[in-house]
Design a protein around this motif. Structure first.
Motif, PDB file in Angstrom:
ATOM      1  N   GLY A  69      11.410  -7.446  80.206  1.00 41.80           N
ATOM      2  CA  GLY A  69      12.793  -7.251  79.791  1.00 41.80           C
ATOM      3  C   GLY A  69      13.786  -7.089  80.923  1.00 41.80           C
ATOM      4  O   GLY A  69      14.937  -6.737  80.687  1.00 41.80           O
ATOM      5  N   ALA A  70      13.378  -7.351  82.150  1.00 43.36           N
ATOM      6  CA  ALA A  70      14.286  -7.228  83.299  1.00 43.36           C
ATOM      7  C   ALA A  70      15.021  -8.549  83.521  1.00 43.36           C
ATOM      8  O   ALA A  70      14.486  -9.623  83.254  1.00 43.36           O
ATOM      9  CB  ALA A  70      13.514  -6.853  84.560  1.00 43.36           C
ATOM     10  N   ALA A  71      16.246  -8.452  83.997  1.00 40.54           N
ATOM     11  CA  ALA A  71      17.015  -9.633  84.407  1.00 40.54           C
ATOM     12  C   ALA A  71      17.370  -9.430  85.872  1.00 40.54           C
ATOM     13  O   ALA A  71      17.901  -8.381  86.242  1.00 40.54           O
ATOM     14  CB  ALA A  71      18.270  -9.789  83.552  1.00 40.54           C
ATOM     15  N   ARG A  72      17.064 -10.408  86.713  1.00 43.68           N
ATOM     16  CA  ARG A  72      17.290 -10.299  88.154  1.00 43.68           C
ATOM     17  C   ARG A  72      17.906 -11.577  88.689  1.00 43.68           C
ATOM     18  O   ARG A  72      17.602 -12.677  88.235  1.00 43.68           O
ATOM     19  CB  ARG A  72      15.984 -10.053  88.912  1.00 43.68           C
ATOM     20  N   ASP A  88      -0.700 -11.322  82.707  1.00 43.80           N
ATOM     21  CA  ASP A  88      -0.085 -12.633  82.754  1.00 43.80           C
ATOM     22  C   ASP A  88       1.384 -12.484  83.145  1.00 43.80           C
ATOM     23  O   ASP A  88       2.009 -11.455  82.866  1.00 43.80           O
ATOM     24  CB  ASP A  88      -0.146 -13.325  81.386  1.00 43.80           C
ATOM     25  N   THR A  89       1.935 -13.506  83.775  1.00 42.64           N
ATOM     26  CA  THR A  89       3.363 -13.573  84.072  1.00 42.64           C
ATOM     27  C   THR A  89       4.004 -14.485  83.040  1.00 42.64           C
ATOM     28  O   THR A  89       3.494 -15.573  82.770  1.00 42.64           O
ATOM     29  CB  THR A  89       3.616 -14.177  85.472  1.00 42.64           C
ATOM     30  N   HIS A  90       5.108 -14.032  82.454  1.00 42.95           N
ATOM     31  CA  HIS A  90       5.884 -14.857  81.526  1.00 42.95           C
ATOM     32  C   HIS A  90       7.359 -14.580  81.784  1.00 42.95           C
ATOM     33  O   HIS A  90       7.820 -13.460  81.580  1.00 42.95           O
ATOM     34  CB  HIS A  90       5.513 -14.538  80.081  1.00 42.95           C
ATOM     35  N   THR A  91       8.066 -15.576  82.292  1.00 40.55           N
ATOM     36  CA  THR A  91       9.485 -15.426  82.635  1.00 40.55           C
ATOM     37  C   THR A  91      10.263 -16.680  82.259  1.00 40.55           C
ATOM     38  O   THR A  91       9.690 -17.742  82.038  1.00 40.55           O
ATOM     39  CB  THR A  91       9.700 -15.196  84.145  1.00 40.55           C
TER      40      THR A  91
END
Length: 126
Positions: A69-72, A88-91
């Motif tokens: 839930g982070a935005a960068r 796992d990475t999911h972006t």
């Protein structure tokens, strides 16, 4: 785009949306997965999962740990990455197709002036 992540790492990146202003990429991987070198223009990264990664470029590397839930902000960069965590990475990456404006109003295209610091590697909060 040279070293387009969709072409260099098609098993992990897919185009979710694109128009003349932005391109939205979805990225997924599993622990231990490594990407080959690729480029990102100025982007906003939105995390759907918590993850830990090592981002590397030109002999330098940083470790990044982000919650879901982070935005960068991700300044334009050339790098490779490795999932060094246990999840796992999911972006999603919202890639901007237009360069930003400097504080003096001039286009930010081209090489930065020698006196300007290099853009940071990996995502930042600004």
């Amino acid at each position: 785009m040279a070293n387009d992540p969709v072409e260099t790492n098609p098993e992990s990146y897919r185009v979710a949306f694109e128009n003349d202003r932005v391109r939205v990429l979805e990225y997924v991987d599993t622990p231990g997965h490594r990407t080959t070198e690729h480029n990102h223009p100025d982007s906003v990264m939105i995390t759907l999962s918590a993850f830990r990664r090592r981002i590397s470029s030109n002999g330098a590397s940083v470790e990044v740990e982000l919650p879901a839930g982070a935005a960068r902000w991700l300044p334009a960069q050339h790098h490779s990455g490795e999932n060094i965590g246990e999840t796992d990475t999911h972006t999603f990456f919202v890639e901007l197709k237009e360069r930003g404006q400097r504080s003096d109003g001039e286009s930010a295209e081209g090489e930065p002036a020698a006196a300007e610091p290099a853009e940071p590697l990996g995502p930042s909060e600004s």
